[in-house]
Design a protein around this motif. Structure first.
Motif, PDB file in Angstrom:
ATOM      1  N   GLU A 135      13.318   3.450   8.725  1.00 10.47           N
ATOM      2  CA  GLU A 135      11.989   2.627   8.589  1.00 10.47           C
ATOM      3  C   GLU A 135      10.726   3.518   8.306  1.00 10.47           C
ATOM      4  O   GLU A 135       9.835   3.058   7.699  1.00 10.47           O
ATOM      5  N   MET A 136      10.766   4.787   8.730  1.00  6.89           N
ATOM      6  CA  MET A 136       9.546   5.792   8.450  1.00  6.89           C
ATOM      7  C   MET A 136       9.420   5.738   7.183  1.00  6.89           C
ATOM      8  O   MET A 136       8.241   5.863   6.313  1.00  6.89           O
ATOM      9  N   ALA A 137      10.607   6.120   6.474  1.00  2.92           N
ATOM     10  CA  ALA A 137      10.335   6.311   4.823  1.00  2.92           C
ATOM     11  C   ALA A 137       9.770   5.162   4.207  1.00  2.92           C
ATOM     12  O   ALA A 137       9.034   5.077   3.271  1.00  2.92           O
ATOM     13  N   ILE A 138      10.293   3.879   4.539  1.00  2.94           N
ATOM     14  CA  ILE A 138       9.886   2.782   4.152  1.00  2.94           C
ATOM     15  C   ILE A 138       8.390   2.424   4.475  1.00  2.94           C
ATOM     16  O   ILE A 138       7.454   2.158   3.603  1.00  2.94           O
ATOM     17  N   ILE A 139       7.961   2.951   5.700  1.00  4.45           N
ATOM     18  CA  ILE A 139       6.610   2.558   5.910  1.00  4.45           C
ATOM     19  C   ILE A 139       5.663   3.574   5.344  1.00  4.45           C
ATOM     20  O   ILE A 139       4.658   3.398   4.915  1.00  4.45           O
ATOM     21  N   GLU A 140       6.079   4.852   4.963  1.00  4.76           N
ATOM     22  CA  GLU A 140       5.367   5.748   4.190  1.00  4.76           C
ATOM     23  C   GLU A 140       5.001   5.121   2.970  1.00  4.76           C
ATOM     24  O   GLU A 140       3.819   5.192   2.304  1.00  4.76           O
ATOM     25  N   VAL A 141       5.803   4.376   2.201  1.00  3.92           N
ATOM     26  CA  VAL A 141       5.720   3.718   0.939  1.00  3.92           C
ATOM     27  C   VAL A 141       4.547   2.513   1.463  1.00  3.92           C
ATOM     28  O   VAL A 141       3.744   2.300   0.543  1.00  3.92           O
ATOM     29  N   ALA A 142       4.762   1.961   2.313  1.00  3.42           N
ATOM     30  CA  ALA A 142       3.910   0.812   2.701  1.00  3.42           C
ATOM     31  C   ALA A 142       2.450   1.260   2.699  1.00  3.42           C
ATOM     32  O   ALA A 142       1.604   0.718   2.258  1.00  3.42           O
ATOM     33  N   GLU A 143       2.327   2.539   3.440  1.00  2.00           N
ATOM     34  CA  GLU A 143       0.993   2.787   3.935  1.00  2.00           C
ATOM     35  C   GLU A 143       0.416   3.466   2.444  1.00  2.00           C
ATOM     36  O   GLU A 143      -0.802   3.467   2.326  1.00  2.00           O
ATOM     37  N   PHE A 144       1.258   4.160   1.476  1.00  2.00           N
ATOM     38  CA  PHE A 144       0.724   4.481   0.366  1.00  2.00           C
ATOM     39  C   PHE A 144       0.148   3.205  -0.571  1.00  2.00           C
ATOM     40  O   PHE A 144      -0.851   3.331  -1.174  1.00  2.00           O
ATOM     41  N   LEU A 145       1.097   2.275  -0.624  1.00  2.00           N
ATOM     42  CA  LEU A 145       0.471   1.179  -1.460  1.00  2.00           C
ATOM     43  C   LEU A 145      -0.745   0.366  -0.897  1.00  2.00           C
ATOM     44  O   LEU A 145      -1.379  -0.184  -1.689  1.00  2.00           O
ATOM     45  N   GLU A 146      -1.025   0.397   0.481  1.00  2.00           N
ATOM     46  CA  GLU A 146      -2.139   0.091   1.084  1.00  2.00           C
ATOM     47  C   GLU A 146      -3.418   0.789   0.589  1.00  2.00           C
ATOM     48  O   GLU A 146      -4.439   0.340   0.929  1.00  2.00           O
ATOM     49  N   LYS A 147      -3.281   2.159   0.272  1.00  2.00           N
ATOM     50  CA  LYS A 147      -4.494   2.800  -0.076  1.00  2.00           C
ATOM     51  C   LYS A 147      -5.088   2.659  -1.347  1.00  2.00           C
ATOM     52  O   LYS A 147      -6.229   2.916  -1.582  1.00  2.00           O
ATOM     53  N   GLY A 148      -4.392   1.727  -2.310  1.00  2.00           N
ATOM     54  CA  GLY A 148      -4.913   1.638  -3.748  1.00  2.00           C
ATOM     55  C   GLY A 148      -4.063   1.005  -4.478  1.00  2.00           C
ATOM     56  O   GLY A 148      -2.842   0.658  -4.406  1.00  2.00           O
ATOM     57  N   GLN A 149      -4.697   0.863  -5.742  1.00  2.00           N
ATOM     58  CA  GLN A 149      -3.786   0.147  -6.953  1.00  2.00           C
ATOM     59  C   GLN A 149      -3.333   1.333  -7.735  1.00  2.00           C
ATOM     60  O   GLN A 149      -3.761   2.282  -7.818  1.00  2.00           O
ATOM     61  N   TYR A 150      -1.968   1.373  -8.088  1.00  2.00           N
ATOM     62  CA  TYR A 150      -1.140   2.377  -8.637  1.00  2.00           C
ATOM     63  C   TYR A 150      -0.381   1.814  -9.965  1.00  2.00           C
ATOM     64  O   TYR A 150      -0.036   0.575 -10.002  1.00  2.00           O
ATOM     65  N   THR A 151      -0.234   2.655 -10.833  1.00  2.00           N
ATOM     66  CA  THR A 151       0.796   2.156 -11.932  1.00  2.00           C
ATOM     67  C   THR A 151       2.081   1.867 -11.519  1.00  2.00           C
ATOM     68  O   THR A 151       2.477   2.573 -10.573  1.00  2.00           O
ATOM     69  N   ASP A 152       2.985   1.124 -12.214  1.00  2.00           N
ATOM     70  CA  ASP A 152       4.245   0.997 -11.873  1.00  2.00           C
ATOM     71  C   ASP A 152       5.043   2.366 -11.740  1.00  2.00           C
ATOM     72  O   ASP A 152       5.948   2.450 -11.091  1.00  2.00           O
ATOM     73  N   GLU A 153       4.557   3.415 -12.817  1.00  2.00           N
ATOM     74  CA  GLU A 153       5.235   4.357 -12.636  1.00  2.00           C
ATOM     75  C   GLU A 153       5.033   5.413 -11.455  1.00  2.00           C
ATOM     76  O   GLU A 153       6.032   6.110 -10.863  1.00  2.00           O
ATOM     77  N   VAL A 154       3.990   5.317 -10.908  1.00  2.00           N
ATOM     78  CA  VAL A 154       3.550   6.082  -9.775  1.00  2.00           C
ATOM     79  C   VAL A 154       4.205   5.565  -8.636  1.00  2.00           C
ATOM     80  O   VAL A 154       4.776   6.228  -7.740  1.00  2.00           O
ATOM     81  N   ILE A 155       4.261   4.188  -8.606  1.00  2.00           N
ATOM     82  CA  ILE A 155       5.015   3.492  -7.410  1.00  2.00           C
ATOM     83  C   ILE A 155       6.349   3.926  -7.334  1.00  2.00           C
ATOM     84  O   ILE A 155       7.096   4.144  -6.397  1.00  2.00           O
ATOM     85  N   GLN A 156       6.928   3.710  -8.789  1.00  2.00           N
ATOM     86  CA  GLN A 156       8.444   4.110  -8.601  1.00  2.00           C
ATOM     87  C   GLN A 156       8.749   5.466  -8.109  1.00  2.00           C
ATOM     88  O   GLN A 156       9.687   5.764  -7.608  1.00  2.00           O
ATOM     89  N   ASN A 157       7.953   6.374  -8.536  1.00  2.00           N
ATOM     90  CA  ASN A 157       7.946   7.694  -8.340  1.00  2.00           C
ATOM     91  C   ASN A 157       8.113   7.920  -6.528  1.00  2.00           C
ATOM     92  O   ASN A 157       8.856   8.645  -5.986  1.00  2.00           O
ATOM     93  N   LYS A 158       7.255   7.048  -5.994  1.00  2.00           N
ATOM     94  CA  LYS A 158       7.042   7.049  -4.546  1.00  2.00           C
ATOM     95  C   LYS A 158       8.182   6.285  -4.039  1.00  2.00           C
ATOM     96  O   LYS A 158       8.907   6.760  -3.154  1.00  2.00           O
ATOM     97  N   LEU A 159       8.900   5.349  -4.505  1.00  2.00           N
ATOM     98  CA  LEU A 159      10.179   4.619  -4.019  1.00  2.00           C
ATOM     99  C   LEU A 159      11.338   5.675  -4.531  1.00  2.00           C
ATOM    100  O   LEU A 159      12.112   5.473  -3.488  1.00  2.00           O
ATOM    101  N   ASP A 160      11.246   6.568  -5.401  1.00  2.00           N
ATOM    102  CA  ASP A 160      12.363   7.568  -5.660  1.00  2.00           C
ATOM    103  C   ASP A 160      12.220   8.377  -4.253  1.00  2.00           C
ATOM    104  O   ASP A 160      13.431   8.742  -3.964  1.00  2.00           O
ATOM    105  N   GLU A 161      11.061   9.029  -3.833  1.00  3.43           N
ATOM    106  CA  GLU A 161      11.084   9.606  -3.092  1.00  3.43           C
ATOM    107  C   GLU A 161      11.543   9.363  -1.690  1.00  3.43           C
ATOM    108  O   GLU A 161      12.477   9.882  -0.980  1.00  3.43           O
ATOM    109  N   MET A 162      11.249   7.750  -1.419  1.00  7.80           N
ATOM    110  CA  MET A 162      11.637   7.284  -0.146  1.00  7.80           C
ATOM    111  C   MET A 162      13.219   7.162  -0.360  1.00  7.80           C
ATOM    112  O   MET A 162      13.958   7.446   0.703  1.00  7.80           O
ATOM    113  N   THR A 163      13.856   6.670  -1.423  1.00  8.21           N
ATOM    114  CA  THR A 163      15.298   6.629  -1.607  1.00  8.21           C
ATOM    115  C   THR A 163      15.954   8.032  -1.156  1.00  8.21           C
ATOM    116  O   THR A 163      17.015   8.002  -0.590  1.00  8.21           O
ATOM    117  N   VAL A 164      15.455   9.265  -1.912  1.00  6.57           N
ATOM    118  CA  VAL A 164      16.125  10.603  -1.513  1.00  6.57           C
ATOM    119  C   VAL A 164      16.088  10.785  -0.242  1.00  6.57           C
ATOM    120  O   VAL A 164      17.027  11.330   0.519  1.00  6.57           O
TER     121      VAL A 164
END
Length: 103
Positions: A24-53
């Protein structure tokens, strides 16, 4: 937490709560990241990849506690990530979002 992710995993005694919390904390890290601003799909995908790892690494801890990230858990994680993407109107396919998963 009012809008808790992975509720089904928390309700099932097969999954140790402290390990579900790590996912859950790994998912919340992504949620908090997304709440901070607008990002390209590539940047978001990189964050999702980090969460998945991170979640991949937690899998071994589940095994050590006679549990695993099995079908129900995979669906709970995927549903949580899908909800997160929908909530932020992100058009990344769920399979792509979780492309690095080992579970």
């Amino acid at each position: 937490m009012a809008n808790r992710y992975l509720a089904g995993m928390y309700e099932d005694d097969y999954f140790p709560d402290f390990l579900v919390e790590k996912i859950e904390m790994a998912i919340i890290e992504v949620a908090e990241f997304l709440e901070k601003g607008q990002y390209t799909d590539e940047v978001i995908q990189n964050k999702l990849d980090e969460m998945t790892v991170k979640i991949n690494k937690i899998q071994e801890e589940f095994w050590a506690h006679d549990s695993e990230i099995e079908t129900f858990a995979r669906e709970e994680i995927a549903d949580s990530v899908d909800h997160l993407l929908d909530q932020h109107k992100i058009q990344i396919d769920l399979e792509d979002a979780l492309r690095n998963r080992d579970w």
